[in-house]
Design an enzyme around this catalytic site. Sequence first.
Site: not given
Ligand code: 5RP
Length: 234
Positions: A32, A98, A101, A107
């Site tokens: 996103t 979170k 990813g 983060e």
């Molecule tokens: C990565 C994260 C991402 O921000 C979270 O997984 C959301 O990702 P996406 O926008 O692809 O759904 O925490 O560590």
Amino acid sequence: MSDVEDLKKMAGIEACKFVKNGMKVGLGTGSTVKYTILELGRRVSEEGLDIVGVPTSIATEKLALEVGIKLVELSDIDGLDVVIDGADEFDVNFQLIKGGGAALLREKIVAQQSKTMVVVADDRKKVTTLGMFPLPIEVTRFSHISTINQISRLLDCEVNLRMEDGAPKITDNGNFLADAITGPTILDPIKCESDILNIAGVVQVGLFNNMCDAVILAGSDGIESLYNPSGNLV
Ligand code: 5RP
């Protein structure tokens, strides 16, 4: 482009309204916030937007450089104005899960150093109680099975080592990841975060409590900007 991809793009672009000339901007990780980074890159090259960014992962660093965003080290600046990032879930109190990813450690470091945090999400991420999304936990490689067992006993649930291509997933920081299958049971995310962080082999947990100031939420009815009443953007 699929419907969900359209929503991600709408949210990602809308969040750029929080970025102004001269700002130091944390750049999150995921599918996103990728659209935020692409749009910021466009504004840098076409409109002369003057910002510096701090990426939260190697993947984001690569993308940001590709689109022409100037990057700096977090240690070389005195905090950030805003971080824009995705989330796997957010609840009514703006608490987040979170780490889907795999970038949760950087983060969280970047979010803690930022005056404000804006989350970009589509409406699948909004929940009543956190935990339907498996809770990501970064763990040391040393004795990781024992650590995972400790987490499992603490949370009384299955905890899986995250795998990729038949081997444990290695984070940008050289650690492993565990995913806790709690189900939507995390009624007290602050206690849950603190309990998990008490385990020595845990590096960081993907509960982001009292950090998020606003969520830019895209749904079939359009975009909504949700502001945390206890946050720094009201
Ligand atoms: C990565 C994260 C991402 O921000 C979270 O997984 C959301 O990702 P996406 O926008 O692809 O759904 O925490 O560590």
